[in-house]
Design a protein around this motif. Structure first.
Motif, PDB file in Angstrom:
ATOM      1  N   ALA A   1      88.882 126.141  27.372  1.00 42.68           N
ATOM      2  CA  ALA A   1      87.853 125.121  27.200  1.00 42.68           C
ATOM      3  C   ALA A   1      88.229 123.850  27.956  1.00 42.68           C
TER       4      ALA A   1
ATOM      5  N   ASP B   1      85.125 131.180  13.954  1.00 40.37           N
ATOM      6  CA  ASP B   1      85.206 130.844  15.366  1.00 40.37           C
ATOM      7  C   ASP B   1      84.386 131.838  16.169  1.00 40.37           C
TER       8      ASP B   1
ATOM      9  N   HIS C   1      83.387 131.203  22.741  1.00 43.93           N
ATOM     10  CA  HIS C   1      82.220 130.846  23.555  1.00 43.93           C
ATOM     11  C   HIS C   1      82.497 130.968  25.040  1.00 43.93           C
ATOM     12  N   GLU C   2      83.765 130.915  25.432  1.00 44.88           N
ATOM     13  CA  GLU C   2      84.066 131.016  26.869  1.00 44.88           C
ATOM     14  C   GLU C   2      83.802 132.412  27.415  1.00 44.88           C
TER      15      GLU C   2
ATOM     16  N   SER D   1      81.429 129.265  32.076  1.00 42.26           N
ATOM     17  CA  SER D   1      81.178 129.592  30.671  1.00 42.26           C
ATOM     18  C   SER D   1      79.930 128.885  30.165  1.00 42.26           C
TER      19      SER D   1
ATOM     20  N   ARG E   1      79.476 125.399  24.783  1.00 42.42           N
ATOM     21  CA  ARG E   1      79.645 125.657  23.351  1.00 42.42           C
ATOM     22  C   ARG E   1      78.404 125.224  22.574  1.00 42.42           C
ATOM     23  N   GLU E   2      77.683 124.217  23.077  1.00 40.32           N
ATOM     24  CA  GLU E   2      76.504 123.693  22.368  1.00 40.32           C
ATOM     25  C   GLU E   2      75.372 124.726  22.278  1.00 40.32           C
TER      26      GLU E   2
ATOM     27  N   TRP F   1      75.703 127.453  21.050  1.00 45.10           N
ATOM     28  CA  TRP F   1      75.930 128.063  19.738  1.00 45.10           C
ATOM     29  C   TRP F   1      75.642 126.963  18.711  1.00 45.10           C
TER      30      TRP F   1
END
Lengths: 488, 476
Positions: free
Chosen positions: A441, B303, B306-307, B316, B319-320, B322
């Motif tokens: 990330a 968890d 997300h990547e 990727s 993350r948002e 999700w």
């Protein structure tokens, strides 16, 4: 020795399985040679012709028997040879390549982002990638250091005549470290044992058993569980829900032709992992200060390093020697591996994110009910000068990582992405594997937790620095000698 | 301050009397779990009492201030489905969202008192306390919704405040045609074996129907699979604290989580979740620690990787994309309590050609996103326990209650049994004393046996089949 056998242990085709897969070369010196296919038609014939020169499991075991009897030196006097072929190269030469494993099909250059690796351009990798160092074929040579380059030259010359060009060459050596990797720790202490018997010797297990069969999970020795061979070699029962009963037979593809071609073969991960010793040491210094500020007065860089690895430099596990290194313990292969984390659920003795817990949770907390389905046979060797030879922190040194398994996606990549790179898996919390884990990330921040005695929020060190730099490699297939010969 | 059980994820659903009701329900289950453990220990040592149980009823015993929190994590994609599919991940993915009654028994049917068939399916293969649904536009995945909220919580909520439940359905599904009557069991519903007459009562008329169409064929609000109840999870996390020994007196530990599960009969050994939770709780007890489930007691999404979801350019997905719709991603103790998670590409995101980007245009670990199952593989769940040193507890080891027999594809499916297994099908030959005889029980406490009208139990053939054979059989 108490060589008991379980019901149903299969006889392994050790006369055609490559030696490094099940026996492991484990020589002091190795040389890796990469080849790029220039002429696919000729390359196919060259690969077929090479079958007779491949060192099999029987060859390696035969040498070890002689060495044990004192009739041979520990190191082989000749040069051993093994091979891996990339999926795209199999397709190029018209060999069966319909493997199920998506990771193998795609190759490392398309998968390295999934592994969370630091950003890099595969075209510039010193090993593998789409550029001049492309690894269609990887040759692994093992033997006397003086003989390796000459044998490599000979193979490259014949390869050139056979339609392949040399694209990579790199020596690996365990000397003078002898099992110690560049960060200073004994490596490869814990390997799974493999169930199954040597071909033609139905009473002789491939992994000798030093303890009686009295554990729920069969063990060859302390800390050495026995895993069904289908986890590592195609065509054998794999690890199912029951440790004493083989699971489904490992198959490479839905396609019969590929499955037949893959029989007695294995998938091979090769990664060139550069190690920045200076960055690691700087982190240990700042991390130690940070933890002292949080109240851990007794922290030292040596201790922090041991907690991150889960072992002291000698190999002595922190779970058995919590306060300092114990070289006697480290030197004892059985005692240094005799622990299971089952009674250390908080990571009080060995942190939950310690490298050795991340990749091998043993009987401790884990988020899968059969962690033995996640094992690898590791065959890596260091490259570059050891710190004792050249104290400079700026030289190119690291690990030529090799692992054999039947599913790169479910084994090697799972360990990397799901466990090492996750701050909470497999044990529920604890942070990242700071030795070789990455955080993909943005920000790439990795955390490492130490439980607070008496409870409360853990002590935590965080870093955005990285001391392992993934610099290429490839996902390959290590065919049986019979499969290789079938390309003729 | 006396201990109170909060609703899962501190969900702002119940009013004050409703919260009291929830607390009482959870307190009852804590009491009965302790009683069950004591009973098991007393079989070994008649002097055993609640003071010897490593699982603690928090309404009876204060949790020390220095207790620390341990998370138990498991993978959300159903392991049993993968086993049934013979390890074929694509086949498992294809059928993961199939609705049916497989969670009751192979071939189980629901019928009314008059014998008329009634359709009450669940997400029959999603048994890891995680269920999901893929919504599609023109056949292409547009949204995948995950839930880990147990149906027994919603039953309590409905019994307390029907209108609130209707409102929640309308909010979560974005539709205004849901009524309380839609969510109710219309008349008494019975289990029937393979076209036979009504057997055991399964759902009482007028009560909440967790398998209603808005939560199954037309949407997803909470868990539906029979095994996915909070009560079952709390029970297994509690009773797995009993230290165990095999017939020869040797420890049975979490070293082999499936073996421990078969010995303690505390769940389904074919899942990821139950053996993992049981082994973790048993490990806590083996470490000499007492524990209880951390408030608020629940099952949560921990968890999601997300990547692993990538855009056409290889980067990727943010993350948002999700979205947490129920529960909390940020908590004071650092452990996520996500209960409803939605993956969706925001409407204003465009592809390279300027067209709206759809979920189905993305890749998951290198493969095109075709099914929600691929995203379910990225989701992990957890529950938390608070544990503390308890040196005063005696380490009484209880004998195994049961063992397991094997069947199904590659003999990989485990059936809990308290009798000897048929020849060649014993999973463990050392858990029970030889010759212990009794009827074979269906595979795990969560599975109802289909009762035939003459009162005899149908054969417990529940998972003893291959997935493709089961599907080809046309059983719903």
């Amino acid at each position: 020795m108490t060589d008991w056998l379980l019901d149903g242990e299969p006889e392994l085709a050790t006369d055609r399985i490559q030696g490094n897969v099940l026996a492991g070369f484990f020589t002091d010196y190795q040389l890796f040679v990469g080849l790029r296919i220039a002429d696919a038609g000729r390359a196919r014939r060259w690969l077929a012709d090479l079958a007779g020169e491949i060192t099999t499991v029987d060859d390696v075991l035969g040498h070890r028997l002689l060495a044990r009897a004192g009739e041979e030196t520990r190191e082989p006097s000749g040069v051993w040879l093994n091979i891996g072929v990339a999926c795209s190269a199999l397709a190029a030469v018209g060999a069966p390549s319909a493997f199920d494993d998506v990771a193998f099909r795609e190759g490392l250059a398309r998968r390295f982002r999934i592994l969370g690796d630091p950003p890099s351009d595969p075209a510039g990798w010193p090993a593998g990638g789409p550029g001049e160092h492309r690894l269609d074929v990887l040759l692994i040579l093992a033997g006397p250091p003086a003989a390796l380059p000459a044998r490599a030259d000979e193979l490259v010359a014949s390869a050139r005549a056979g339609g392949l060009e040399e694209s990579y060459r790199e020596p690996g050596s365990t000397v003078p470290g002898r099992g110690i990797e560049h960060f200073g720790f004994r490596d490869g202490v814990s390997q799974p044992g493999v169930l199954g018997t040597v071909g033609g010797a139905p009473d002789r297990p491939i992994t000798r058993r030093s303890i009686p069969d009295e554990r729920a999970v069969p063990h060859a020795g302390p800390g050495k569980p026995l895993v069904w061979p289908g986890e590592f070699v195609f065509g054998y029962p794999g690890q199912g829900n029951l440790p004493r009963r083989g699971g489904p037979v490992s198959r490479a593809g839905d396609n019969d032709e590929t499955t037949a071609f893959a029989l007695d073969g294995s998938l091979l991960v090769f990664r060139r992992l550069r190690q920045d010793v200076g960055a690691f040491r700087r982190f240990l210094a700042t991390g130690t200060e940070d933890l002292r500020r949080q109240g851990l007065d007794g922290m030292t860089p040596e201790r922090l390093a041991a907690l991150i690895v889960g072992r002291w430099p000698s190999g002595a596990p922190v779970t058995r020697s919590p306060d300092q290194d114990d070289p006697d313990l480290g030197a004892d292969r059985d005692r240094s591996n005799d622990f299971d984390f089952g009674d250390d659920v908080h990571g009080d003795r060995c942190p939950l994110a310690a490298h050795i817990r991340k990749v091998n949770p043993r009987a401790g907390p884990s988020d899968v009910s059969v962690p033995l389905q996640k094992r690898l046979l590791r065959r890596g060797i260091p490259y570059g000068p050891f710190v004792s030879e050249n104290p400079s922190e700026d030289v190119d040194r690291g690990l030529l990582f090799l692992s054999y398994q039947c599913s790169i996606a479910d084994q090697f990549e799972f360990l990397s992405t799901d466990w090492m790179n996750s701050p909470r898996r497999p044990a529920g919390s604890g942070g990242h594997d700071l030795v070789v884990g990455f955080e993909g990330a943005e920000g790439r921040r990795r955390d490492f937790d130490l439980p607070r005695p008496g409870g409360g929020p853990p002590f935590r060190v965080s870093t955005t620095e990285e001391w392992v730099l993934a610099e290429g490699g490839e996902y390959l297939f290590a065919p049986s000698t019979a499969a290789l010969a079938s390309l003729a | 301050v006396p201990f109170r059980f909060d609703p899962p994820g501190w969900a702002p659903d119940f009013d004050a009397p409703g919260r009291e009701r929830w607390h009482e329900q959870m307190a009852r289950s804590a009491r009965s779990n302790v009683a069950q453990i004591v009973e098991q220990l007393q079989a070994q040592d008649p002097t055993a009492s609640a003071a010897d149980a490593f699982y603690v009823d928090p309404t009876e015993t204060d949790i020390p201030a220095n207790a620390s929190t341990v998370a138990v994590t498991w993978a959300g994609f159903p392991k049993r489905l993968l086993t049934l599919a013979g390890g074929d991940r694509d086949l498992a993915h294809q059928h993961a969202e199939d609705l049916g009654t497989f969670d009751y028994a192979q071939g189980a049917e629901f019928v009314t008192a008059s014998g008329q068939s009634i359709d009450m399916p669940s997400r029959q293969f999603q048994d890891e306390y995680l269920e999901w649904r893929t919504d599609r536009v023109d056949g292409v995945p547009s949204r995948v919704t995950f839930t880990c909220e147990a149906y027994d919580y919603w039953e309590e909520l409905f019994a307390h405040d029907e209108k609130l439940v209707v409102d929640r359905y309308r909010e979560l599904l974005g539709r205004d045609d849901v009524t309380a009557d839609d969510l109710r069991v219309p008349e008494d519903v019975f289990l029937a074996a393979g076209g036979g007459p009504p057997g055991q009562l399964a759902f009482r008329a007028g009560t909440y129907n967790p398998r209603n169409r808005f939560n199954t064929s037309e949407g997803i609000v909470h868990l539906t699979h029979r095994a996915n109840s909070l009560g079952a999870e709390v029970n297994l996390a509690a009773i797995s604290s009993a230290l165990r020994k095999d017939a020869a007196g040797r420890d049975v530990t979490g070293e082999d989580a499936n073996r421990l599960t078969c010995c303690g009969a505390f769940g389904d050994p074919n899942r990821n979740s139950d053996p993992t939770i049981g082994a973790a709780a048993n490990n806590v007890a083996r470490s000499g620690k007492a524990y209880t489930l951390t408030n608020p007691v629940g099952l949560y999404i921990a968890d999601f990787d997300h990547e692993a979801v990538t855009l056409p350019d290889g980067s990727s997905a943010p993350r948002e994309w999700w979205r947490v719709e129920r529960g909390r991603a940020q908590t004071d103790d650092g452990f996520e309590r996500i209960m409803r998670l939605v993956f969706e590409v925001p409407a204003d995101v465009r592809g390279a050609g300027g067209e709206p980007l759809r979920a189905g245009d993305l890749m998951v670990r290198g493969a095109p996103l075709e099914r929600g199952a691929q995203l379910a593989e990225l989701v992990t769940l957890h529950l938390m326990v608070s544990a503390w040193d308890a040196p005063e507890r005696r380490a009484i080891r209880a004998a195994c209650e049961t063992t397991c027999c094997v069947g199904g594809p590659d003999q990989q499916v485990l059936f809990i049994s308290d009798s000897a297994c048929a020849a060649g099908t014993g999973a463990f030959d050392d858990l029970l004393p030889d010759g212990r005889g009794a009827a074979v029980r269906a595979g795990g406490a969560q599975l109802a046996t289909v009762v035939a009208p003459d009162g005899s139990a149908a054969q417990p053939v529940l998972v003893n089949l291959e997935l493709d054979r089961f599907l080809a059989g046309g059983s719903r």
